[in-house]
Design a protein around this motif. Structure first.
Motif: not given
Length: 400
Positions: A81-109
């Protein structure tokens, strides 16, 4: 106080929830390497990338160079875990995040479900029915959208995804934390938040929800009448072609005006039994519903608290016995029980059309108001001024 006891319970609860997610079909989300995203970081965030790379190499060097352990123990330490967590942080930095909503959308229901009605002297039944209408609209839209392209859930510092080919319904989907779903064809996002006792909040977000909303609300009618309020479909006992010929001719004029105008107010008056109320129901069923209008039938009490829902593009309001509501304000009776101002506000459009929003775009909501009364003599003169009531007709023949 034994804090370890509470910490242990929290860990057990998290583990149980994670196991429940896995057993119900959720799978850990794997972040894939994307060259375009990585090149964007190289050219636009070079310094941060270099610093994070140096930090990662430093952690690996420290893990390999410990003098207190054998060489093979240091190699094993690379997977700890000592090194794995650091590698995971680096991997998360160089890879795109999971898709999330665009909260700028004007239509919300959004809606909470299931809707609960609290009947009391202080509660307003109209609120319950309008919330119920919104719930019906959101759930109908979800049925129209069918299976999403992606379904994700973030829990315990990990992203999970649900295989869309296994998706059956939102009610059967196990949700512990906020869930996101996306339909690329319609460019629509859904956010689902779980509440206690099985209740959930569904929030739809899009650049333009109107086409889906119009389909979802087709053939819907709302009766707002005290504790008898309900959402359903409008019914007409008598087709338009069963009315006298002069009424049919007037109906043709009304239909043409509905097609040509964004806002239309019609008053029909005559003795009881001449078919005024039946005519409004027939116009609603045969003309307005096919054009996509949602029908609201308001009684005298509902007038005061009714505001047309802004997410609906086409609304018809039916007000029966308007002469008992919009009475001449100069009369003594009208001073004690008068709702003239509320009806005038609807006719003027002051509740929804007279204000231009911050972007400078005026609301395009279409409104038709159908009113019946026994006589126009008791109506407030302001009701009949030009620009408020567009068409009038007297019903003279006994019909019902």
């Amino acid at each position: 106080m034994d804090f370890d006891y509470f910490r242990s319970n929290d860990n057990n609860s998290a583990n149980n929830n994670r196991q429940n997610l896995l057993s119900s079909g959720w799978r850990p989300f794997q972040r894939d390497f994307d060259w375009e995203h990585f090149q964007n970081i190289i050219f636009n965030d070079t310094q941060e990338l270099a610093q994070r790379g140096i930090n990662l190499v430093s952690f690996y060097a420290d893990a390999l160079a410990r003098k207190d352990y054998a060489w093979w123990a240091n190699i094993v330490n690379l997977a700890s875990d000592y090194t794995r967590s650091e590698f995971q942080k680096f991997w998360n930095f160089i890879t795109p995040d999971a898709q999330n909503p665009d909260y700028r959308y004007k239509d919300i229901l959004s809606t909470e479900t299931p809707i609960v009605q609290f009947v009391s002297r202080n509660s307003i039944p109209i609120d319950y029915v309008l919330n119920l209408l919104q719930e019906i609209t959101v759930l109908r839209i979800l049925r129209l959208l069918e299976r999403p392209d992606i379904i994700t859930q973030y829990y315990s510092e990990r992203d999970f995804y649900f295989p869309v080919e296994k998706f059956i319904s939102w009610e059967r989907l196990d949700i512990i934390n906020t869930v996101y779903a996306y339909w690329s064809k319609h460019d629509v996002w859904l956010q689902v938040d779980p509440y206690e006792r099985g209740r959930r909040q569904y929030t739809l977000m899009s650049k333009d929800l109107a086409p889906l909303t119009n389909k979802a609300t087709y053939d819907l009618a709302v009766m707002l009448s005290g504790y008898q309020s309900r959402v359903g479909k409008v019914q007409n006992q008598f087709p338009i072609n069963s009315f006298p010929q002069e009424i049919q001719n007037f109906t043709d004029l009304v239909q043409q005006s509905i097609l040509n105008q964004h806002q239309l107010a019609v008053v029909v008056h005559g003795e009881p039994g001449t078919g005024k109320t039946a005519w409004t129901q027939s116009v609603a069923k045969e003309i307005l519903v096919p054009l996509g209008y949602v029908i609201f039938i308001l009684d005298h009490d509902a007038i005061t608290n009714f505001v047309p829902p802004s997410y609906l593009e086409r609304i018809c309001i039916i007000i029966n016995e308007a002469d008992n509501l919009a009475q001449d304000r100069a009369s003594e009776v009208a001073q004690y029980n008068n709702k003239t101002e509320h009806i005038l506000a609807l006719l003027d459009g002051t509740l929804y059309q007279s204000v231009i929003d911050e972007s400078g775009v005026q609301m395009k909501q279409r409104l038709v108001v159908l009113m019946t009364c026994n006589t126009t003599e008791r109506l407030d003169p302001a009701m009949l001024r030009k620009g408020r009531v567009d068409l009038m007709c007297e019903f003279t023949k006994q019909f019902v």
